[in-house]
Design a protein around this motif. Structure first.
Motif, PDB file in Angstrom:
ATOM      1  N   GLY A  97       0.958  -1.351   0.096  1.00 35.96           N
ATOM      2  CA  GLY A  97      -0.015   0.200   0.102  1.00 35.96           C
ATOM      3  C   GLY A  97       0.822   1.114   0.139  1.00 35.96           C
ATOM      4  N   HIS A  98       0.150   2.445  -0.208  1.00 38.66           N
ATOM      5  CA  HIS A  98       1.166   3.686  -0.321  1.00 38.66           C
ATOM      6  C   HIS A  98       0.100   4.668   0.341  1.00 38.66           C
ATOM      7  CE1 HIS A  98      -1.230   3.964  -4.055  1.00 38.66           C
ATOM      8  NE2 HIS A  98      -1.202   5.204  -3.927  1.00 38.66           N
ATOM      9  N   MET A 115       8.176   8.826  11.670  1.00 40.71           N
ATOM     10  CA  MET A 115       7.621   7.614  10.720  1.00 40.71           C
ATOM     11  C   MET A 115       8.602   6.379  10.609  1.00 40.71           C
ATOM     12  SD  MET A 115       5.226   6.780   8.649  1.00 40.71           S
ATOM     13  CE  MET A 115       4.590   8.536   8.129  1.00 40.71           C
ATOM     14  N   TRP A 116       9.927   6.637  10.655  1.00 41.03           N
ATOM     15  CA  TRP A 116      11.150   5.483  10.653  1.00 41.03           C
ATOM     16  C   TRP A 116      10.953   4.752  11.961  1.00 41.03           C
ATOM     17  CZ3 TRP A 116      13.887   2.981   7.283  1.00 41.03           C
ATOM     18  CH2 TRP A 116      15.025   2.256   7.865  1.00 41.03           C
ATOM     19  N   ARG A 117      11.007   5.685  13.095  1.00 42.33           N
ATOM     20  CA  ARG A 117      11.176   5.020  14.502  1.00 42.33           C
ATOM     21  C   ARG A 117       9.692   4.332  14.594  1.00 42.33           C
ATOM     22  NH1 ARG A 117      14.407   9.487  17.715  1.00 42.33           N
ATOM     23  NH2 ARG A 117      15.963   9.246  16.798  1.00 42.33           N
ATOM     24  N   GLY A 118       8.523   4.874  14.541  1.00 46.46           N
ATOM     25  CA  GLY A 118       7.243   4.508  14.733  1.00 46.46           C
ATOM     26  C   GLY A 118       6.809   3.100  14.127  1.00 46.46           C
ATOM     27  N   THR A 119       7.517   3.069  12.701  1.00 43.21           N
ATOM     28  CA  THR A 119       7.268   1.748  12.124  1.00 43.21           C
ATOM     29  C   THR A 119       8.377   0.711  12.114  1.00 43.21           C
ATOM     30  OG1 THR A 119       8.097   2.766   9.925  1.00 43.21           O
ATOM     31  CG2 THR A 119       5.601   2.655  10.513  1.00 43.21           C
ATOM     32  N   PHE A 151       5.241   3.858   1.368  1.00 44.41           N
ATOM     33  CA  PHE A 151       4.767   2.472   0.924  1.00 44.41           C
ATOM     34  C   PHE A 151       5.054   1.677   2.200  1.00 44.41           C
ATOM     35  CE2 PHE A 151       6.770   4.476  -2.863  1.00 44.41           C
ATOM     36  CZ  PHE A 151       5.730   4.274  -3.741  1.00 44.41           C
ATOM     37  N   TYR A 152       3.936   0.877   2.257  1.00 44.63           N
ATOM     38  CA  TYR A 152       4.009  -0.130   3.382  1.00 44.63           C
ATOM     39  C   TYR A 152       3.267  -1.359   2.959  1.00 44.63           C
ATOM     40  CZ  TYR A 152      -0.291   2.397   3.534  1.00 44.63           C
ATOM     41  OH  TYR A 152      -1.744   3.015   3.166  1.00 44.63           O
ATOM     42  N   LYS A 160      -0.781   3.166  11.505  1.00 43.34           N
ATOM     43  CA  LYS A 160       0.375   3.811  12.366  1.00 43.34           C
ATOM     44  C   LYS A 160       0.806   5.215  11.341  1.00 43.34           C
ATOM     45  CE  LYS A 160       2.536   0.313  14.815  1.00 43.34           C
ATOM     46  NZ  LYS A 160       3.806  -0.502  15.182  1.00 43.34           N
ATOM     47  N   VAL A 161       0.882   4.858  10.032  1.00 48.59           N
ATOM     48  CA  VAL A 161       1.269   5.832   9.034  1.00 48.59           C
ATOM     49  C   VAL A 161       0.294   6.940   9.111  1.00 48.59           C
ATOM     50  CG1 VAL A 161       1.484   6.381   6.624  1.00 48.59           C
ATOM     51  CG2 VAL A 161       2.709   4.444   7.518  1.00 48.59           C
ATOM     52  N   LYS A 162      -1.156   6.635   9.203  1.00 47.14           N
ATOM     53  CA  LYS A 162      -2.103   7.550   8.997  1.00 47.14           C
ATOM     54  C   LYS A 162      -2.213   8.228  10.343  1.00 47.14           C
ATOM     55  CE  LYS A 162      -5.080   5.595   5.686  1.00 47.14           C
ATOM     56  NZ  LYS A 162      -6.442   5.044   5.454  1.00 47.14           N
ATOM     57  N   ARG A 163      -1.954   7.719  11.565  1.00 46.69           N
ATOM     58  CA  ARG A 163      -2.027   8.586  12.662  1.00 46.69           C
ATOM     59  C   ARG A 163      -0.659   9.278  12.876  1.00 46.69           C
ATOM     60  NH1 ARG A 163      -3.171   3.462  15.086  1.00 46.69           N
ATOM     61  NH2 ARG A 163      -0.935   3.091  15.700  1.00 46.69           N
ATOM     62  N   ILE A 164       0.510   8.824  12.504  1.00 46.91           N
ATOM     63  CA  ILE A 164       1.573   9.973  12.358  1.00 46.91           C
ATOM     64  C   ILE A 164       1.339  10.987  11.474  1.00 46.91           C
ATOM     65  CG2 ILE A 164       4.036  10.044  11.690  1.00 46.91           C
ATOM     66  CD1 ILE A 164       4.237   7.067  12.603  1.00 46.91           C
ATOM     67  N   CYS A 165       0.635  10.855  10.412  1.00 42.59           N
ATOM     68  CA  CYS A 165       0.390  12.008   9.519  1.00 42.59           C
ATOM     69  C   CYS A 165      -0.499  12.957  10.088  1.00 42.59           C
ATOM     70  CB  CYS A 165      -0.147  11.568   8.092  1.00 42.59           C
ATOM     71  SG  CYS A 165       0.822  10.490   7.054  1.00 42.59           S
ATOM     72  N   ASP A 166      -1.607  12.386  10.708  1.00 40.16           N
ATOM     73  CA  ASP A 166      -2.325  13.305  11.365  1.00 40.16           C
ATOM     74  C   ASP A 166      -1.749  13.893  12.618  1.00 40.16           C
ATOM     75  OD1 ASP A 166      -4.446  12.394   9.994  1.00 40.16           O
ATOM     76  OD2 ASP A 166      -5.261  10.857  11.454  1.00 40.16           O
TER      77      ASP A 166
END
Length: 303
Positions: A97-98, A115-119, A151-152, A160-166
């Motif tokens: 996904g992206h 983003m790097w550390r959270g994922t 990309f994930y 996680k990506v969406k929460r970090i973006c928010d």
């Protein structure tokens, strides 16, 4: 406030100052409900313009996303894909996904680090700087922004990506992976931008006409309001005599100028058409009078 914010010029002519006598101060030749209607109209214009500016910004950002991320989606069709090498530990049977979006340039470094550390390094990030500054519809400031694509694999990483973006205030936009869909989206975005530009132009012209009509009467309202405030300020220094229902003012005047004061008060009374004359009486007091020296054209500079 809107008149000065939009740089509408308002000139207060001396003729208007001279024409507005006291008897005209309270005669504003406008319906009582005209001011609330103008205020509501200006507020509605501000709200509509704010919504249009936000929609315009979203289309501009989406246009840059489709344009600048095109190369990364094309890489997925080639035999060697750099981001697949970084996430080779994922099962290749699962769909990658992206997430695409826009974030202020000053926040991107911290955004990428979190983003790097959270994922735990399981998200492949790419970004491209937007060349032009984009206008913030809320503050009106010009801001440098960055287009990013992440990309994930998996629903957990997507969440996680969406929460970090928010958390970083990034704006996410859906961007299709297929080339034909991106071209169709780019065409729709270009048409929407052109249409919004026309609407914003007509809105600006309408705002200019409305504020111009208000600005035409502003100088008269300004003088009337200024004189009304000056009148009430002076009347507040009077003493009210309850027995005679009269206002009494006390002050100092040179003895040689007493006749001039009486003449000026009589002239104002006649001009207003008042049937009650103004009475001037002298009183004796033990207070020390203020210093007063008669000056001429030469000695006035030294007093």
């Amino acid at each position: 406030i809107e008149i000065f914010n939009k740089r509408h010029s308002v000139a207060i002519e001396q003729e208007v100052v001279n024409v507005l006598y006291t008897r005209k101060l309270f005669c504003i030749d406008l319906p009582i409900d005209i001011f609330p209607s103008w205020s509501a109209e200006v507020k509605e214009m501000n709200d509509n313009e704010g919504n249009l500016q936000r929609n315009y910004l979203e289309l501009i950002e989406l246009r840059y996303i489709v344009k600048l991320t095109d190369q990364y989606f094309e890489e997925s069709k080639r035999q060697y894909v750099p981001w697949k090498k970084n996430i080779s530990n994922f099962p290749q049977t699962r769909q990658v996904g992206h997430c695409t979006g826009v974030i202020p340039r000053e926040r991107y470094v911290a955004f990428e680090r979190v983003m790097w550390r959270g994922t735990r390094g399981n998200v492949y990030m790419r970004h491209v700087n937007i060349d032009e500054k984009l206008k913030d519809p809320v503050s009106g400031e010009m801001i440098d922004k960055v287009v990013f694509v992440a990309f994930y694999q998996g629903d957990v990483l997507e969440s996680k990506v969406k929460r970090i973006c928010d958390g970083f205030g990034a704006t996410n936009y859906p961007c299709p992976e297929a080339y034909e869909e991106r071209r169709a989206l780019q065409t729709r975005v270009a048409a929407g931008i052109e249409e919004l530009q026309m609407v914003l132009g007509r809105t600006a012209d309408f705002r200019k006409r409305v504020l111009g009509d208000i600005a035409d009467s502003y100088e008269e309202w300004y003088i009337k309001t200024l004189k009304m405030k000056a009148t009430y300020h002076t009347m507040n220094m009077f003493n009210f005599d309850v027995s005679e229902s009269a206002l009494i003012a006390e002050g100092w005047v040179p003895t040689a100028k007493l006749a001039d004061v009486q003449s000026a008060l009589k002239d104002v009374t006649d001009r207003l058409g008042s049937g009650v004359p103004t009475i001037v009486k002298t009183t004796h007091t033990f207070d020390m009078p203020p210093t007063y020296h008669i000056t001429n054209k030469f000695t006035s500079a030294f007093q």
